[in-house]
Design a protein around this motif. Structure first.
Motif, mmCIF file in Angstrom:
data_model
loop_
_atom_site.group_PDB
_atom_site.id
_atom_site.type_symbol
_atom_site.label_atom_id
_atom_site.label_comp_id
_atom_site.label_asym_id
_atom_site.label_seq_id
_atom_site.Cartn_x
_atom_site.Cartn_y
_atom_site.Cartn_z
ATOM 1 N N LEU A 69 0.829 -1.214 0.000
ATOM 2 C CA LEU A 69 0.000 0.000 0.000
ATOM 3 C C LEU A 69 0.861 1.262 0.000
ATOM 4 N N GLY A 70 2.000 1.180 -0.653
ATOM 5 C CA GLY A 70 2.899 2.328 -0.767
ATOM 6 C C GLY A 70 3.514 2.778 0.535
ATOM 7 N N THR A 71 3.473 1.903 1.569
ATOM 8 C CA THR A 71 3.831 2.358 2.915
ATOM 9 C C THR A 71 4.878 1.481 3.594
ATOM 10 N N LEU A 72 4.683 0.169 3.625
ATOM 11 C CA LEU A 72 5.465 -0.706 4.492
ATOM 12 C C LEU A 72 6.238 -1.735 3.682
ATOM 13 N N ALA A 73 7.487 -2.006 4.103
ATOM 14 C CA ALA A 73 8.369 -2.905 3.361
ATOM 15 C C ALA A 73 8.328 -4.340 3.874
ATOM 16 N N VAL A 74 7.574 -4.608 4.938
ATOM 17 C CA VAL A 74 7.470 -5.973 5.463
ATOM 18 C C VAL A 74 6.001 -6.358 5.545
ATOM 19 N N SER A 75 5.752 -7.669 5.547
ATOM 20 C CA SER A 75 4.372 -8.159 5.580
ATOM 21 C C SER A 75 4.069 -8.951 6.844
ATOM 22 N N ARG A 76 5.081 -9.164 7.690
ATOM 23 C CA ARG A 76 4.865 -9.790 8.996
ATOM 24 C C ARG A 76 5.652 -9.024 10.044
ATOM 25 N N GLY A 77 5.150 -9.065 11.255
ATOM 26 C CA GLY A 77 5.832 -8.386 12.343
ATOM 27 C C GLY A 77 4.862 -8.143 13.489
ATOM 28 N N LEU A 78 5.290 -7.338 14.422
ATOM 29 C CA LEU A 78 4.501 -7.014 15.606
ATOM 30 C C LEU A 78 4.149 -5.525 15.586
ATOM 31 N N GLY A 79 2.955 -5.199 16.090
ATOM 32 C CA GLY A 79 2.566 -3.799 16.149
ATOM 33 C C GLY A 79 1.875 -3.322 14.881
ATOM 34 N N ASP A 80 2.017 -2.036 14.597
ATOM 35 C CA ASP A 80 1.409 -1.367 13.436
ATOM 36 C C ASP A 80 -0.114 -1.375 13.486
ATOM 37 N N HIS A 81 -0.689 -1.458 14.682
ATOM 38 C CA HIS A 81 -2.140 -1.466 14.806
ATOM 39 C C HIS A 81 -2.760 -0.149 14.357
ATOM 40 N N GLN A 82 -2.034 0.951 14.513
ATOM 41 C CA GLN A 82 -2.572 2.269 14.172
ATOM 42 C C GLN A 82 -2.155 2.737 12.782
ATOM 43 N N LEU A 83 -1.362 1.936 12.069
ATOM 44 C CA LEU A 83 -0.769 2.411 10.814
ATOM 45 C C LEU A 83 -1.811 2.494 9.703
ATOM 46 N N ARG A 84 -1.839 3.647 9.042
ATOM 47 C CA ARG A 84 -2.744 3.872 7.931
ATOM 48 C C ARG A 84 -1.983 4.490 6.768
ATOM 49 N N VAL A 85 -2.533 4.271 5.571
ATOM 50 C CA VAL A 85 -1.962 4.906 4.388
ATOM 51 C C VAL A 85 -2.076 6.417 4.547
ATOM 52 N N LEU A 86 -1.060 7.120 4.130
ATOM 53 C CA LEU A 86 -0.987 8.569 4.302
ATOM 54 C C LEU A 86 -2.249 9.254 3.771
ATOM 55 N N ASP A 87 -2.808 10.113 4.602
ATOM 56 C CA ASP A 87 -3.972 10.938 4.246
ATOM 57 C C ASP A 87 -5.223 10.115 3.930
ATOM 58 N N THR A 88 -5.295 8.887 4.442
ATOM 59 C CA THR A 88 -6.492 8.060 4.252
ATOM 60 C C THR A 88 -6.811 7.361 5.566
ATOM 61 N N ASN A 89 -7.919 6.641 5.575
ATOM 62 C CA ASN A 89 -8.278 5.813 6.718
ATOM 63 C C ASN A 89 -8.055 4.328 6.409
ATOM 64 N N ILE A 90 -7.240 4.045 5.399
ATOM 65 C CA ILE A 90 -6.992 2.667 4.976
ATOM 66 C C ILE A 90 -5.970 2.047 5.916
ATOM 67 N N GLN A 91 -6.352 0.968 6.584
ATOM 68 C CA GLN A 91 -5.481 0.309 7.555
ATOM 69 C C GLN A 91 -4.560 -0.707 6.867
ATOM 70 N N LEU A 92 -3.353 -0.834 7.400
ATOM 71 C CA LEU A 92 -2.443 -1.873 6.924
ATOM 72 C C LEU A 92 -2.503 -3.141 7.766
ATOM 73 N N LYS A 93 -2.956 -3.041 9.005
ATOM 74 C CA LYS A 93 -2.916 -4.183 9.921
ATOM 75 C C LYS A 93 -3.622 -5.422 9.382
ATOM 76 N N PRO A 94 -4.768 -5.292 8.679
ATOM 77 C CA PRO A 94 -5.403 -6.512 8.171
ATOM 78 C C PRO A 94 -4.517 -7.331 7.242
ATOM 79 N N PHE A 95 -3.564 -6.690 6.571
ATOM 80 C CA PHE A 95 -2.696 -7.398 5.634
ATOM 81 C C PHE A 95 -1.449 -7.982 6.309
ATOM 82 N N LEU A 96 -1.217 -7.627 7.570
ATOM 83 C CA LEU A 96 0.006 -8.021 8.259
ATOM 84 C C LEU A 96 -0.248 -9.229 9.150
#
Length: 460
Positions: free
Chosen positions: A331-358
Motif C-alpha cells: 500500500l505504498g507504505t510498508l516494506a514488510v508483511s509480517r511483524g509485531l505492532g502497526d495497529h494504528q498504521l494507515r496509508v498517508l492521508d487516508t483511513n486505509i489500515q495496513l494491519k489486516p494485511f500483516l
C-alpha cells in the motif's frame, strides 16, 4: 479466523475506532539500548541523537559480560535515517515451571516453584515508525513465550504428546490419533512460539494505543530447548547456520513480494480494505493513461505465472504492492508483511489500515542440534536486514570461517566476529568481501556458537 470476526474487526462499520487527533504523547516505555550493553562505554539516548553520520561506533557487550552460550553481539546505529537506533535485542535463560491440572477447581496450578525445564533465548527486533514497538517486544516476548511453554510443558516433555494434558483417557484410541497426525513434542514448542508472538502483538497494540503512539517491528527469535534450536521469524531479518562445509538458511524473509499471493487473496475476498484507492492486480510497472485499452502483462492472487489483460480505468489505480526487491511496498507504505505492532498504521492521508494485511505469526524452523556432528567453528548468525542488504550468505560465511579459524582462544571472539560483520557493511574496501558497500540502516548481529552447547543444555 472466521469471516464474521474479520469483518467485525477490520472492515468499515466494525468496532475499530476512527483515528483520533494526536494528543500528548507519553511513551509507554523509555528509550534504552539492550540491558547487556550496560557498561559498554557509550550512553544511550543523547549519544544516539547527537551522533554524526561519519562517526557510527559499533557497540558490543563489556568484556566482563557473558551472554548465553558465550554468544557474541554487536550493533551500529543508522546514518541519521531516524533519531534513535530502532533495533532492539534481548537474550537470556528461559526458566519454565511445571504446572498441573487441578481436578476439583479445573484451574492450572503451579506445583513446584523451581525450574522444571530450562532453555535459552536470543531475539532481534527491527523497529519502524519509532523504537517503541521494538522496545516493548524486547521487554515482553520472552515472558509471553515462558507462559505459553508452561501451559504445555507436560506435553513437551512426554515421549509423545497426550491427547488430554490432564491425563484423562476419553477414547482408548487417542494415542493412535495423535500418532497418525504425526504430532511431536517440537510441534508444541512451535505452537508456543506462534502463540507467544500473537500475545506479544496484542500487548504492543494495547500499550501503544493507550499512549496514542504507533509503530511496529519485525521479530527474529532463536530458542534452545531439549537439544533443539527453534528459529522463529516474522519480518525481513535472517538467521543462517555456518559450518565448515555448509551454509543452511534458518529463516525466510516476509515482504510484500514474497507474500504477494496471500495479500492479493485477502484483497480479493475483502475489496473494502482497499477503499477503492488501490488495485490488487500486479503489473510489471505502474500503468499510465496511454496503456488504456492495451493488453498488458498481469497476475492475480491465484497465479504464479503471468497472463495478459486489457487495461481498464480501474487498473490505473495505485498497486496494492508496488516496487521490486527491497523497494517493494505494501500500500505504498510498508516494506514488510509480517511483524509485531502497526495497529494504528494507515496509508498517508487516508483511513486505509495496513494491519489486516500483516501477520504476527512467525515461520518456525527447527534445527536438531544434538544430531549434528558439531565443530568449534559452527555458529548461527542472526542479524537484522541492515546486514543482509549488503552482505550475502556466502560473504557472511566467508568472514565467519576466516575469522574463527585463527581465533580459537579468544573468549570474546564471537562479539569480535559480530563487530567484523558490521564493519564489512560500512564500505571498507579492505574487508574480506572486497565489495565496499554501505548499509545506512541500523544493524544488529548475534553470533551463537553451537559447539558443546546444545548437548544436554535443556534437560530437566
Amino acid at each position: 479466523m472466521s469471516a464474521g470476526w474479520f469483518r467485525r474487526r477490520f472492515l468499515p462499520g466494525g468496532p475499530l475506532p476512527e483515528p483520533q487527533p494526536p494528543g500528548p504523547r507519553s511513551s509507554p516505555v523509555p528509550y534504552h539500548r539492550p540491558r547487556f550493553l550496560r557498561g559498554s562505554g557509550s550512553s544511550p539516548g543523547a549519544t544516539d541523537a547527537s551522533r554524526r553520520s561519519d562517526s557510527r561506533p559499533v557497540r558490543t557487550p563489556a568484556r566482563g559480560r557473558t551472554l548465553p552460550w558465550n554468544a557474541g553481539y554487536a550493533e551500529i546505529i543508522n546514518a541519521e535515517k531516524s533519531e534513535f537506533n530502532e533495533d532492539q535485542a534481548a537474550c537470556g535463560k528461559l526458566c519454565i515451571r511445571r504446572c498441573e491440572f487441578g481436578i476439583e477447581d479445573q484451574e492450572w496450578l503451579t506445583v513446584c516453584p523451581e525450574e522444571f525445564l530450562t532453555g535459552h533465548y536470543w531475539a532481534l527486533f527491527d523497529g519502524h515508525g519509532g523504537p517503541a514497538a521494538a522496545i516493548l517486544a524486547a521487554n515482553t516476548l520472552h515472558s509471553c513465550l515462558r507462559r505459553q511453554l508452561e501451559a504445555v510443558i507436560e506435553g513437551v516433555t512426554a515421549t509423545r504428546p497426550p491427547m488430554h494434558l490432564s491425563g484423562r483417557c476419553v477414547c482408548s484410541s487417542d494415542p493412535q490419533f495423535v500418532e497418525e497426525k504425526g504430532i511431536k513434542a517440537e510441534d508444541l514448542v512451535i505452537g508456543a512460539l506462534e502463540s507467544a508472538f500473537q500475545e506479544c502483538d496484542d500487548v504492543i497494540g494495547r500499550e501503544l494505543g493507550a499512549a496514542g503512539q504507533g509503530g511496529g517491528c519485525t521479530a527474529l527469535v532463536a530458542v534452545s530447548l531439549q537439544g533443539k534450536l527453534y528459529v522463529a521469524n516474522a519480518g525481513d531479518s535472517r538467521a543462517i547456520l555456518v559450518r565448515r562445509d555448509e551454509i543452511r538458511v534458518l529463516s525466510s524473509e516476509f515482504t510484500p513480494e514474497t507474500e504477494r499471493q496471500r495479500i492479493q487473496q485477502l484483497a480479493f475476498f475483502y475489496p473494502e480494505l482497499l477503499a477503492g484507492e488501490f488495485t490488487r492486480l500486479e503489473f510489471p510497472r505502474r500503468l499510465k493513461g496511454d496503456d488504456l485499452g492495451q493488453k498488458v502483462l498481469f497476475r492475480d492472487h491465484h497465479m504464479n505465472g503471468w497472463s495478459y489483460k486489457q487495461v481498464e480505468k480501474s487498473d490505473l489505480k495505485y498497486p496494492l504492492i508496488h516496487g521490486q526487491g527491497r523497494q517493494a511496498r505494501l500500500l505504498g507504505t510498508l516494506a514488510v508483511s509480517r511483524g509485531l505492532g502497526d495497529h494504528q498504521l494507515r496509508v498517508l492521508d487516508t483511513n486505509i489500515q495496513l494491519k489486516p494485511f500483516l501477520l504476527s505469526i512467525p515461520q518456525v524452523t527447527v534445527l536438531d542440534v544434538d544430531q549434528l556432528a558439531l565443530q568449534e567453528e559452527d555458529v548461527v548468525v542472526m542479524a537484522t536486514d541492515g546486514l543482509w542488504d549488503v552482505l550475502s550468505n556466502e560473504q557472511v560465511a566467508q568472514l565467519v570461517r576466516c575469522f574463527l579459524t585463527g581465533n580459537q582462544e579468544d573468549p570474546h571472539r564471537f562479539s569480535e566476529l559480530a563487530k567484523i560483520l558490521i564493519h564489512n557493511t560500512q564500505g571498507k574496501d579492505d574487508g574480506a568481501t572486497g565489495e565496499g558497500q554501505v548499509s545506512y540502516d541500523d544493524v544488529s548481529v548475534f553470533v551463537i556458537p553451537l559447539h558443546n552447547q546444545g548437548q544436554g543444555s535443556g534437560g530437566h
